[in-house]
Design a protein around this motif. Structure first.
Motif, PDB file in Angstrom:
ATOM      1  N   LEU A 198       0.824  -1.214   0.000  1.00  0.00           N
ATOM      2  CA  LEU A 198       0.000   0.000   0.000  1.00  0.00           C
ATOM      3  C   LEU A 198       0.857   1.263   0.000  1.00  0.00           C
ATOM      4  N   GLY A 199       2.180   1.068   0.071  1.00  0.00           N
ATOM      5  CA  GLY A 199       3.083   2.209   0.039  1.00  0.00           C
ATOM      6  C   GLY A 199       3.458   2.752   1.402  1.00  0.00           C
ATOM      7  N   TYR A 200       3.115   2.020   2.461  1.00  0.00           N
ATOM      8  CA  TYR A 200       3.499   2.439   3.796  1.00  0.00           C
ATOM      9  C   TYR A 200       4.970   2.095   4.011  1.00  0.00           C
ATOM     10  N   ASP A 201       5.658   2.902   4.780  1.00  0.00           N
ATOM     11  CA  ASP A 201       7.079   2.691   5.045  1.00  0.00           C
ATOM     12  C   ASP A 201       7.301   2.191   6.465  1.00  0.00           C
ATOM     13  N   GLY A 202       8.422   1.489   6.652  1.00  0.00           N
ATOM     14  CA  GLY A 202       8.841   1.054   7.979  1.00  0.00           C
ATOM     15  C   GLY A 202       7.819   0.202   8.700  1.00  0.00           C
ATOM     16  N   VAL A 203       7.111  -0.641   7.989  1.00  0.00           N
ATOM     17  CA  VAL A 203       6.036  -1.442   8.581  1.00  0.00           C
ATOM     18  C   VAL A 203       6.614  -2.469   9.550  1.00  0.00           C
ATOM     19  N   ARG A 204       6.095  -2.453  10.768  1.00  0.00           N
ATOM     20  CA  ARG A 204       6.439  -3.432  11.797  1.00  0.00           C
ATOM     21  C   ARG A 204       5.165  -3.875  12.481  1.00  0.00           C
ATOM     22  N   THR A 205       5.131  -5.108  12.942  1.00  0.00           N
ATOM     23  CA  THR A 205       3.972  -5.575  13.703  1.00  0.00           C
ATOM     24  C   THR A 205       4.402  -5.849  15.132  1.00  0.00           C
ATOM     25  N   HIS A 206       3.408  -5.828  16.013  1.00  0.00           N
ATOM     26  CA  HIS A 206       3.656  -6.100  17.429  1.00  0.00           C
ATOM     27  C   HIS A 206       2.673  -7.171  17.871  1.00  0.00           C
ATOM     28  N   LEU A 207       3.210  -8.283  18.337  1.00  0.00           N
ATOM     29  CA  LEU A 207       2.417  -9.439  18.759  1.00  0.00           C
ATOM     30  C   LEU A 207       1.594  -9.973  17.591  1.00  0.00           C
ATOM     31  N   GLN A 208       0.735 -10.942  17.869  1.00  0.00           N
ATOM     32  CA  GLN A 208      -0.101 -11.545  16.829  1.00  0.00           C
ATOM     33  C   GLN A 208      -1.533 -11.035  16.893  1.00  0.00           C
ATOM     34  N   SER A 209      -1.790 -10.117  17.817  1.00  0.00           N
ATOM     35  CA  SER A 209      -3.166  -9.719  18.091  1.00  0.00           C
ATOM     36  C   SER A 209      -3.612  -8.449  17.387  1.00  0.00           C
ATOM     37  N   GLY A 210      -2.856  -8.000  16.399  1.00  0.00           N
ATOM     38  CA  GLY A 210      -3.373  -6.945  15.553  1.00  0.00           C
ATOM     39  C   GLY A 210      -2.877  -5.544  15.779  1.00  0.00           C
ATOM     40  N   GLN A 211      -1.587  -5.368  15.884  1.00  0.00           N
ATOM     41  CA  GLN A 211      -0.999  -4.036  15.935  1.00  0.00           C
ATOM     42  C   GLN A 211       0.082  -3.944  14.879  1.00  0.00           C
ATOM     43  N   ALA A 212       0.060  -2.872  14.113  1.00  0.00           N
ATOM     44  CA  ALA A 212       1.117  -2.623  13.143  1.00  0.00           C
ATOM     45  C   ALA A 212       1.506  -1.155  13.239  1.00  0.00           C
ATOM     46  N   VAL A 213       2.785  -0.891  13.102  1.00  0.00           N
ATOM     47  CA  VAL A 213       3.304   0.473  13.125  1.00  0.00           C
ATOM     48  C   VAL A 213       3.880   0.756  11.750  1.00  0.00           C
ATOM     49  N   PHE A 214       3.635   1.971  11.243  1.00  0.00           N
ATOM     50  CA  PHE A 214       4.102   2.323   9.907  1.00  0.00           C
ATOM     51  C   PHE A 214       4.186   3.836   9.780  1.00  0.00           C
ATOM     52  N   THR A 215       4.857   4.282   8.739  1.00  0.00           N
ATOM     53  CA  THR A 215       4.872   5.707   8.420  1.00  0.00           C
ATOM     54  C   THR A 215       4.216   5.902   7.060  1.00  0.00           C
ATOM     55  N   SER A 216       3.613   7.075   6.921  1.00  0.00           N
ATOM     56  CA  SER A 216       2.961   7.400   5.661  1.00  0.00           C
ATOM     57  C   SER A 216       2.967   8.909   5.480  1.00  0.00           C
ATOM     58  N   GLY A 217       3.115   9.320   4.248  1.00  0.00           N
ATOM     59  CA  GLY A 217       3.076  10.735   3.916  1.00  0.00           C
ATOM     60  C   GLY A 217       1.769  11.128   3.257  1.00  0.00           C
ATOM     61  N   HIS A 218       0.858  10.183   3.114  1.00  0.00           N
ATOM     62  CA  HIS A 218      -0.433  10.499   2.493  1.00  0.00           C
ATOM     63  C   HIS A 218      -1.574  10.093   3.421  1.00  0.00           C
ATOM     64  N   GLY A 219      -2.684  10.763   3.280  1.00  0.00           N
ATOM     65  CA  GLY A 219      -3.883  10.395   4.015  1.00  0.00           C
ATOM     66  C   GLY A 219      -3.905  10.902   5.447  1.00  0.00           C
ATOM     67  N   ASP A 220      -5.004  10.602   6.102  1.00  0.00           N
ATOM     68  CA  ASP A 220      -5.170  10.906   7.516  1.00  0.00           C
ATOM     69  C   ASP A 220      -5.582   9.610   8.218  1.00  0.00           C
ATOM     70  N   GLU A 221      -5.824   9.676   9.519  1.00  0.00           N
ATOM     71  CA  GLU A 221      -6.124   8.460  10.277  1.00  0.00           C
ATOM     72  C   GLU A 221      -7.323   7.702   9.701  1.00  0.00           C
ATOM     73  N   GLU A 222      -8.388   8.408   9.390  1.00  0.00           N
ATOM     74  CA  GLU A 222      -9.594   7.740   8.901  1.00  0.00           C
ATOM     75  C   GLU A 222      -9.391   7.135   7.519  1.00  0.00           C
ATOM     76  N   SER A 223      -8.760   7.886   6.614  1.00  0.00           N
ATOM     77  CA  SER A 223      -8.576   7.358   5.259  1.00  0.00           C
ATOM     78  C   SER A 223      -7.578   6.198   5.252  1.00  0.00           C
ATOM     79  N   LEU A 224      -6.554   6.267   6.084  1.00  0.00           N
ATOM     80  CA  LEU A 224      -5.596   5.155   6.175  1.00  0.00           C
ATOM     81  C   LEU A 224      -6.264   3.911   6.748  1.00  0.00           C
ATOM     82  N   ALA A 225      -7.120   4.083   7.754  1.00  0.00           N
ATOM     83  CA  ALA A 225      -7.842   2.945   8.342  1.00  0.00           C
ATOM     84  C   ALA A 225      -8.752   2.299   7.303  1.00  0.00           C
ATOM     85  N   ALA A 226      -9.465   3.121   6.550  1.00  0.00           N
ATOM     86  CA  ALA A 226     -10.370   2.601   5.518  1.00  0.00           C
ATOM     87  C   ALA A 226      -9.591   1.889   4.412  1.00  0.00           C
ATOM     88  N   GLU A 227      -8.466   2.476   4.009  1.00  0.00           N
ATOM     89  CA  GLU A 227      -7.630   1.875   2.971  1.00  0.00           C
ATOM     90  C   GLU A 227      -7.112   0.505   3.412  1.00  0.00           C
TER      91      GLU A 227
END
Length: 181
Positions: A31-60
């Motif tokens: 999706l073009g996100y940078d530095g993607v990392r996950t934490h545990l198996q229960s659904g957390q991911a950390v990433f950087t992005s230069g496009h969008g906002d919280e709502e549009s990134l969540a929907a995407e």
């Protein structure tokens, strides 16, 4: 570029909605996100992005997960500043409690106190909750799995119209750390 945490609700729990973290990272990279990392198996991911906002990134991300894995996953995306503010504003003495006793429920939109007015807080003591703007802090001395208050707070009529997903205090703190890097 802004650093975010994506909070995925209800994946890899009880054998349902299996979403391997390696595949999630690959999907997010696509999706073009940078530095993607996950934490545990229960659904957390950390990433950087230069496009969008919280709502549009969540929907995407939610749309991409549904297309790739064939099931719907609710996603909340929050930036480092928000996550750090939530941790700093904790109304309970986090340093004195076990991580299993303290939880934060993140909401996809602001919630008001009227939503929780029906709850007889006295009936659940010593369990307690405090409401923020887009978060709820829960103190459950015997842990979330035994919490009657958590069970009540999870009822669909209370969470109607918003996505709600909870994390224990260790994960709350870890997401602040991971999004600060």
């Amino acid at each position: 570029m802004t650093t975010y945490a994506a909070l995925l609700r209800g994946i890899n729990v009880g054998g349902r909605k299996k979403l391997p973290m390696a595949e999630l990272r690959q999907l997010m990279d696509g999706l073009g996100y940078d530095g993607v990392r996950t934490h545990l198996q229960s659904g957390q991911a950390v990433f950087t992005s230069g496009h969008g906002d919280e709502e549009s990134l969540a929907a995407e991300l939610a749309d991409a997960i549904e297309k790739r894995f064939g099931f719907v996953v609710d996603v909340i995306v929050r930036d480092h500043a928000y996550l750090a503010a939530v941790a700093a504003a904790c109304p309970f003495p986090a340093a004195e409690l076990e991580a299993k006793q303290l939880h934060v429920t993140y909401f996809s939109a602001p919630v008001d106190a009227a939503r929780f007015a029906e709850i007889d807080r006295e009936a659940y003591l010593p369990e307690e909750f405090r409401l923020g703007e887009r978060e709820l802090y829960l103190y459950a001395p015997d842990g979330l799995g035994r919490s009657k208050l958590a069970e009540h707070l999870a009822k669909p009529r209370i969470n109607k119209g918003v996505i709600a997903t909870s994390r224990n205090w260790n994960t709350v703190v870890k997401l602040v750390e991971l999004t600060a890097e």
